[in-house]
Design an enzyme around this catalytic site. Sequence first.
Site, short mmCIF file in Angstrom:
data_model
loop_
_atom_site.label_atom_id
_atom_site.label_comp_id
_atom_site.label_asym_id
_atom_site.label_seq_id
_atom_site.Cartn_x
_atom_site.Cartn_y
_atom_site.Cartn_z
CB VAL A 63 -0.96 0.05 1.21
CG1 VAL A 63 -1.91 -1.14 1.22
CG2 VAL A 63 -0.21 0.13 2.52
CB CYS A 64 1.77 3.94 -1.67
SG CYS A 64 0.87 4.07 -3.23
CB ALA A 65 -0.56 8.29 -0.67
CB THR A 113 -3.49 5.03 3.04
OG1 THR A 113 -2.71 6.05 2.44
CG2 THR A 113 -2.61 3.85 3.40
#
Length: 192
Positions: A65-67, A93
């Site tokens: 996951v990342c932004a 996220t």
Amino acid sequence: MTTPSALSTHETRDRLHELTVIDVRTPGEYAGGHLPGALNIPLDQVQRALTDLRQAADRGEILIVCASGARSENACRILAENGIATATLSGGTSAWAAEGHDLHRLQGSPRATWGMERQVRLTAGTVVLLGLLLGLLVHPAFQILSAGIAAGLVFSALTNTCGMAALLAKLPHNRTGAADLDATLAALRGRR
């Protein structure tokens, strides 16, 4: 090479207990809010973590996951090139939080940490504006700053990489609660 699958926020919520979640954002972004149970291995550290990530993948599914999904796609590509199957969270996220799911924060971390994409937009806009103003008020050669940023943004879009983000990730405010890769990898090894 394996192709990463994409999980929706609902699928991720339902399966969170069975996934090993790796957050590839900067330590500052991670400290400001991450998926429950996520471990922080910044994108620039993924290569160093390959052995442990391969072992984790042998024990179960890894969710990167990342932004918003761009950095996690890059991490998934690196892992796939090394034979490690992964999944990515659609929308990152940001989508997770927008759906009303909880983000965990490191104790003492600020709630208003800016995401890397927002930092890039601010920096790029500031330099372009500065180049234009200095080009008008001081000397036309300063417009090269604006042209350089424009060229960098085009290159970033074409390659799905971002040199400015890589530079900004090294700033002190993005290193708050700096990722201790050794501690993270020890925690990853400890998950069975």
